[in-house]
Design a protein around this motif. Structure first.
Motif, PDB file in Angstrom:
ATOM      1  N   ILE A   1      -4.795   5.560  -0.801  1.00  0.00           N
ATOM      2  CA  ILE A   1      -5.649   5.210  -1.940  1.00  0.00           C
ATOM      3  C   ILE A   1      -5.048   4.073  -2.761  1.00  0.00           C
ATOM      4  N   PHE A   2      -3.808   4.199  -3.194  1.00  0.00           N
ATOM      5  CA  PHE A   2      -3.240   3.255  -4.159  1.00  0.00           C
ATOM      6  C   PHE A   2      -2.386   2.186  -3.480  1.00  0.00           C
TER       7      PHE A   2
ATOM      8  N   ARG B   1       0.846  -1.192   0.000  1.00  0.00           N
ATOM      9  CA  ARG B   1       0.000   0.000   0.000  1.00  0.00           C
ATOM     10  C   ARG B   1       0.882   1.242   0.000  1.00  0.00           C
TER      11      ARG B   1
ATOM     12  N   ARG C   1      -3.806  -0.874  -7.790  1.00  0.00           N
ATOM     13  CA  ARG C   1      -5.220  -0.925  -7.404  1.00  0.00           C
ATOM     14  C   ARG C   1      -5.520   0.153  -6.374  1.00  0.00           C
ATOM     15  N   THR C   2      -6.816   0.341  -6.147  1.00  0.00           N
ATOM     16  CA  THR C   2      -7.281   1.279  -5.123  1.00  0.00           C
ATOM     17  C   THR C   2      -7.916   0.504  -3.994  1.00  0.00           C
TER      18      THR C   2
END
Length: 219
Positions: free
Chosen positions: A187-188, A183, A218-219
């Motif tokens: 968000i991303f 992570r 990905r989010t």
């Protein structure tokens, strides 16, 4: 150290108990007239599990060991199984009985004021005691592959994992997955996985060995 000290949470319980009457089935689940309101498919089971733990490195780490054994019984339906769908025309209710054996390990510590599972290790095996049912559900084999999995969380934002299906007849992996999830912020996150499929995997003996890499944000 407290290895061998059992905590009082051993559990014996019915995990699945259901009586399904034909009158409750959606029309798509039954082919033709059932002929009776008393037709049923009966599935039952039980699980026995327990847990013990030990403290390591002066109490900084806690090791939790969770063994379990389960049994599932699916009795022969009063309707012909070919007429009583479970999911679709291929997956139907039928008689089956099998045991599951599982062993899970957790290594925990405190991080940022909370308890974190830093390392998870698990394995599971299913065994069909009846030769006929092994032929119907497991390609003629009493033992399934051993489902192995491991997850390591070195930081709050990074997770690494490995999982695979170990063939219990030749001790080689039929499936193997290695991956990570990082992570980047709120968000991303970056996701990557390497997958391996054995070429002479017994369900598809003519297939080639496949190696597949997946990368995504990905989010």
């Amino acid at each position: 150290q407290q290895y061998g000290q059992w905590v009082p949470d051993a559990d014996l319980s019915a995990s699945s108990l259901a009586m399904r009457h034909s009158g409750q089935f959606d029309p798509s689940q039954v082919r033709g007239d059932t002929g009776s309101d008393l037709n049923h498919a009966f599935l039952w089971g039980a699980d026995l599990s327990s847990r013990f733990y030990g403290l390591l490195d002066g109490g900084i780490w806690r090791h939790i060991l969770e063994p379990s054994i389960g049994f599932v019984g699916g009795e022969k339906p009063t309707l012909d199984p070919d007429r009583l769908y479970y999911v679709d025309e291929l997956d139907t209710y039928d008689e089956q009985h099998y045991f599951t054996f599982s062993l899970n390990n957790k290594f925990q510590t405190r991080r940022n004021g909370g308890v974190v599972d830093v390392l998870d290790l698990g394995m599971q095996l299913r065994w069909y005691p009846r030769e006929e049912e092994a032929g119907n559900y497991n390609y003629g084999r009493n033992r399934t592959e051993i489902d192995l999995n491991a997850t390591w969380r070195p930081t709050d934002r990074l997770r690494l994992w490995a999982s695979g299906l170990l063939d219990t007849y030749d001790n080689e992996f039929n499936r193997l997955y290695l991956g990570g999830d990082w992570r980047l912020g709120d968000i991303f996150r970056v996701y990557v996985q390497q997958a391996y499929y054995r070429g002479h995997y017994f369900r598809t003996p003519t297939a080639d060995t496949i190696n597949q890499t997946t990368f995504a944000i990905r989010t």
